[in-house]
Design a protein around this motif. Structure first.
Motif, PDB file in Angstrom:
ATOM      1  N   VAL A 213      73.565 -42.930  27.441  1.00 37.21           N
ATOM      2  CA  VAL A 213      73.452 -42.381  26.086  1.00 37.21           C
ATOM      3  C   VAL A 213      73.625 -43.528  25.096  1.00 37.21           C
ATOM      4  O   VAL A 213      74.572 -44.306  25.190  1.00 37.21           O
ATOM      5  CB  VAL A 213      74.503 -41.281  25.828  1.00 37.21           C
ATOM      6  N   VAL A 214      72.691 -43.620  24.155  1.00 39.78           N
ATOM      7  CA  VAL A 214      72.741 -44.625  23.092  1.00 39.78           C
ATOM      8  C   VAL A 214      72.616 -43.887  21.770  1.00 39.78           C
ATOM      9  O   VAL A 214      71.666 -43.115  21.568  1.00 39.78           O
ATOM     10  CB  VAL A 214      71.598 -45.650  23.222  1.00 39.78           C
ATOM     11  N   GLY A 215      73.568 -44.093  20.887  1.00 39.75           N
ATOM     12  CA  GLY A 215      73.529 -43.379  19.622  1.00 39.75           C
ATOM     13  C   GLY A 215      74.448 -43.986  18.595  1.00 39.75           C
ATOM     14  O   GLY A 215      75.112 -45.008  18.840  1.00 39.75           O
ATOM     15  N   PRO A 216      74.551 -43.344  17.428  1.00 39.63           N
ATOM     16  CA  PRO A 216      75.351 -43.894  16.328  1.00 39.63           C
ATOM     17  C   PRO A 216      76.815 -43.479  16.363  1.00 39.63           C
ATOM     18  O   PRO A 216      77.614 -44.000  15.590  1.00 39.63           O
ATOM     19  CB  PRO A 216      74.659 -43.314  15.097  1.00 39.63           C
ATOM     20  N   ASP A 217      77.189 -42.557  17.235  1.00 39.65           N
ATOM     21  CA  ASP A 217      78.555 -42.052  17.258  1.00 39.65           C
ATOM     22  C   ASP A 217      79.517 -43.110  17.819  1.00 39.65           C
ATOM     23  O   ASP A 217      79.087 -44.087  18.445  1.00 39.65           O
ATOM     24  CB  ASP A 217      78.633 -40.781  18.105  1.00 39.65           C
ATOM     25  N   PRO A 218      80.824 -42.917  17.643  1.00 42.22           N
ATOM     26  CA  PRO A 218      81.792 -43.855  18.220  1.00 42.22           C
ATOM     27  C   PRO A 218      81.643 -43.973  19.728  1.00 42.22           C
ATOM     28  O   PRO A 218      81.239 -43.011  20.404  1.00 42.22           O
ATOM     29  CB  PRO A 218      83.145 -43.240  17.829  1.00 42.22           C
TER      30      PRO A 218
END
Length: 450
Positions: A213-218
């Motif tokens: 998973v790659v995303g903007p969340d912490p």
């Protein structure tokens, strides 16, 4: 009547031209690309291994990859892979249609579910994906039969195309009797059922399954999301009677042969064979040798076959990691009257690489291209997620990208020449030539190839 033309100004004299021309900028050295792998988090669970990368940027999108290694089944393995991917795509699209963009990328050694959704919708998306997989919806009888019918119709249309013949002949030459050496067929696809697709998707043990998973969340939150994406492993696997096929060997390649297809508009050259995969010490040097041979526009095959000889428009050499190995493919679609000449030139260029007949600049250009390509591939969340999924599919740790540039920059000309001599130079290349008739200078045909 023609419109009057505006008077033309007299061309400037030499001194005027010199005074009005912009000053040439001082020559600047070309920028050297660099690649630094981002920090990642990793967690091993009873369902598989989760990997997460925090990547800031525009848009609140999350990219996810769910990786299932596929154990090669004896018999109609490629046909089963095609039908499984079709049924899986259908079931997951139905489950997530209003929340995510989804695709299924299936290879002989892996199935990857690729998901793109808004970060706020990812929790609901992953719940739908897990429910779909846990309840076995991709393997329902009606769904698999419909998928098999669609695949069979596509394959029926493809089997008459010369490129399909070239691909199937090349795989058979590279892999021999191993299941990876077969291509999917319409007849085999029609016989695939839900037990086959379930066995294929659930045959790998939990330690070999991964989510990314790659995303903007912490980072901690992303890792929890990645772990929650992995489905249960309680589905009873359906094993083949002999437990599946072994990994492909590295057979001694036979000489190329010619296949006849009267309708082919160009003679198709497909040369190559099995070479070490990403985890082997020789792979970085082999990667640079393949790039110099035909991996980008300034490569030798382009300069020789296209620019100098005018025989082919887009020749190329490609390394395709597949399981523990990689497949090297040298491709060129050439004029019929130049096919024999093209074969000779390919052999000459591979031999020159094996002899170390390349400059320091040529090696440096290949290193820069490889590093720059990795940097570009990982510049987006989508590319980053796919890169990690591909690395994990080869049995490598998620930390492998961290030393990518250093491994390539450390290689010397002697390293690359040795790898080319060992894995690339003729007569190590096997493969096929697809031609309209027996042409002078081409490899021989056999009775079944006519």
């Amino acid at each position: 009547m023609t419109a009057p033309t505006a008077p033309q100004a007299a061309p400037p004299t030499a001194p005027e031209a010199a005074s009005t021309a912009p000053r040439a900028a001082a020559a600047q050295p070309a920028a050297v690309p660099h690649f630094a792998a981002p920090a990642h988090s990793e967690q091993t669970t009873g369902r598989g291994t989760a990997v997460a990368v925090q990547r800031a940027g525009t848009g609140q999108l999350t990219e996810a990859r769910l990786l299932f290694p596929l154990t090669p089944a004896p018999g109609a393995h490629p046909s089963r892979v095609e039908v499984m991917a079709e049924a899986l795509r259908d079931a997951l699209t139905e489950a997530t249609a209003d929340l995510a963009t989804l695709r299924v990328e299936a290879r002989s050694d892996r199935a990857v579910i690729a998901v793109r959704t808004f970060a706020d919708d990812f929790a609901a998306t992953r719940a739908r994906i897990r429910d779909c997989l846990d309840t076995g919806r991709p393997h329902q009888g009606d769904r698999v039969r419909a998928a098999a019918d669609r695949v069979a119709r596509r394959l029926t249309a493809a089997e008459a195309v010369p490129a399909f013949l070239a691909r199937s002949g090349f795989l058979a030459a590279a892999y021999g009797p191993h299941p990876y050496g077969r291509t999917a067929s319409a007849a085999e696809a029609a016989g695939v059922d839900g037990t086959h697709t379930a066995a294929l998707l659930h045959s790998a043990p939990a330690p070999r399954r991964h989510s990314v998973v790659v995303g903007p969340d912490p980072a901690g939150q992303l890792l929890e999301q990645a772990a929650a994406l992995l489905p249960r492993t309680t589905t009873a696997p359906h094993h083949e009677p002999d437990g599946g096929a072994p990994p492909p060997p590295a057979p001694a390649p036979g000489p190329p042969r010619t296949l006849l297809h009267p309708a082919t508009p160009q003679t198709l050259l497909r040369l190559g064979g099995l070479v070490p995969g990403r985890g082997h010490d020789d792979y970085p040097a082999l990667q640079l040798a393949a790039l110099m041979l035909g991996g980008y526009y300034a490569s030798r095959l382009t300069l020789v076959l296209r620019e100098r000889e005018g025989l082919a428009y887009a020749p190329r050499a490609v390394l395709d990691p597949l399981g523990a190995h990689a497949v090297l493919t040298v491709e060129a679609d050439v004029r019929h009257d130049g096919a024999a000449r093209a074969l000779t030139l390919i052999a000459q260029e591979t031999s020159r690489l094996a002899d170390g007949a390349f400059s320091a600049r040529e090696l440096r250009n290949a290193q820069n291209y490889a590093v720059g390509s990795m940097a570009m591939a990982c510049s987006s969340r989508s590319g980053l997620a796919s890169t990690y999924a591909a690395v994990l599919a080869g049995g490598l740790p998620a930390s492998w990208p961290a030393g990518y540039e250093e491994r390539l920059r450390a290689l010397t000309a002697a390293d690359v020449a040795r790898a080319a001599a060992t894995h690339l130079a003729a007569p190590a290349l096997t493969g096929v030539v697809v031609a309209p008739a027996r042409l002078p200078g081409l490899p021989p045909t056999t009775p079944q190839d006519t």
